[in-house]
Scaffold this motif. Structure first.
Motif, mmCIF file in Angstrom:
data_model
loop_
_atom_site.group_PDB
_atom_site.id
_atom_site.type_symbol
_atom_site.label_atom_id
_atom_site.label_comp_id
_atom_site.label_asym_id
_atom_site.label_seq_id
_atom_site.Cartn_x
_atom_site.Cartn_y
_atom_site.Cartn_z
ATOM 1 N N PRO A 39 7.961 2.234 -2.566
ATOM 2 C CA PRO A 39 7.650 2.915 -3.832
ATOM 3 C C PRO A 39 6.151 3.095 -4.052
ATOM 4 N N ALA A 40 5.370 2.073 -3.689
ATOM 5 C CA ALA A 40 3.924 2.169 -3.894
ATOM 6 C C ALA A 40 3.309 3.250 -3.004
ATOM 7 N N ASN A 41 3.751 3.321 -1.760
ATOM 8 C CA ASN A 41 3.218 4.332 -0.842
ATOM 9 C C ASN A 41 3.663 5.740 -1.221
ATOM 10 N N GLU A 44 1.426 6.826 -4.028
ATOM 11 C CA GLU A 44 0.112 7.204 -3.522
ATOM 12 C C GLU A 44 0.146 8.579 -2.864
ATOM 13 N N ALA A 45 1.230 8.880 -2.160
ATOM 14 C CA ALA A 45 1.346 10.173 -1.491
ATOM 15 C C ALA A 45 1.411 11.306 -2.508
ATOM 16 N N VAL A 46 2.189 11.113 -3.572
ATOM 17 C CA VAL A 46 2.305 12.150 -4.601
ATOM 18 C C VAL A 46 0.985 12.312 -5.359
ATOM 19 N N LEU A 47 0.322 11.191 -5.666
ATOM 20 C CA LEU A 47 -0.970 11.268 -6.342
ATOM 21 C C LEU A 47 -2.004 12.006 -5.491
ATOM 22 N N ALA A 48 -1.943 11.814 -4.174
ATOM 23 C CA ALA A 48 -2.848 12.534 -3.279
ATOM 24 C C ALA A 48 -2.564 14.032 -3.319
ATOM 25 N N ASP A 49 -1.284 14.398 -3.403
ATOM 26 C CA ASP A 49 -0.917 15.812 -3.506
ATOM 27 C C ASP A 49 -1.449 16.410 -4.813
#
Length: 234
Positions: A39-41, A44-49
């Motif tokens: 869930p944490a990763n 982070e992936a969506v926030l980077a997008d």
């Protein structure tokens, strides 16, 4: 919003155009590989997008995405996110520090580049991306790419007709300071270049649109234009 409203009506007298047939809808799993992440990763992936696309202009409580090609070729789009704020302290003091609470709205803005069939989708994608930072109009409207294409394309056709000196009837009687002549091509073209919104006309045929501008120190103008030019979808 503060300031004045800058109106312009373009009513196109044209043959009605059937709506495009909607393709069958398929449910596609987006980024299935991320389901394997923790869930944490995933977060982070969506926030980077989000960080990658939120590169458009910002106001105190809003930010826009970078321009991208809409579902319709020739029509660029960006999405404006407006946040919700609340007092940060225990007291409801709106003059003190505020904290973000959520998202109030996500609304599209559009810019028309040209008729869909004139270029490939890849070419339109590049053209939309190159609008970042350019001083061009961006118009708010319904979250409907097809309607935005029709409305802004209709406006473009009317403007080009005026520039070429083609016969077009433009009613300027609703201007704050109507010119002495009944026609007002220069006022019409100037107003069309600075719109920031559009909507359907009330109680009018489907090919009638209202274009407006809201902003500080903007004059209040209501310009009517009627032409037999066809919309791009014709």
């Amino acid at each position: 919003m503060p300031g004045f409203r800058h109106y312009m009506i373009v009513s196109i007298i044209a043959l009605a155009v059937p709506c495009s047939v909607m393709a069958a809808t398929r449910i596609i799993q987006i980024l299935p590989e991320r389901l394997k992440l923790s869930p944490a990763n995933r977060r982070e992936a969506v926030l980077a997008d989000l960080n990658a696309i939120l590169t458009g202009p910002a106001e105190p409580d809003t930010i826009a995405t970078r321009p991208y090609l809409s579902d319709t070729g020739g029509l660029c789009r960006r999405d404006v996110i407006k946040l919700i704020y609340a007092p940060a302290g225990k007291r409801a003091d709106w003059n003190g520090p505020l904290k973000p609470n959520g998202i109030r709205s996500i609304v599209p803005q559009y810019h028309f580049l040209g008729e869909e069939a004139k270029q490939s989708r890849e070419s339109w994608e590049k053209a939309c991306a190159q609008l970042s930072g350019d001083e061009v109009y961006w118009a708010f409207g319904d979250n409907d790419d097809s309607r935005a294409y029709d409305a802004l394309g209709t406006l473009e056709i009317a403007v080009e007709a005026v520039k070429k000196g083609q016969e077009i009837n433009i009613d300027c009687t609703d201007l704050d300071k109507p010119p002495k002549q009944p026609n007002c091509p220069s006022e019409f073209v100037a107003a069309a270049a600075i719109i920031n919104g559009f909507s359907r006309c009330d109680d009018q045929p489907r090919d009638c649109y209202v274009f407006f501008r809201t902003g500080i120190n903007s004059p209040s103008v209501r310009t009517g234009a009627r032409t037999n030019a066809r919309s791009p979808s014709s």
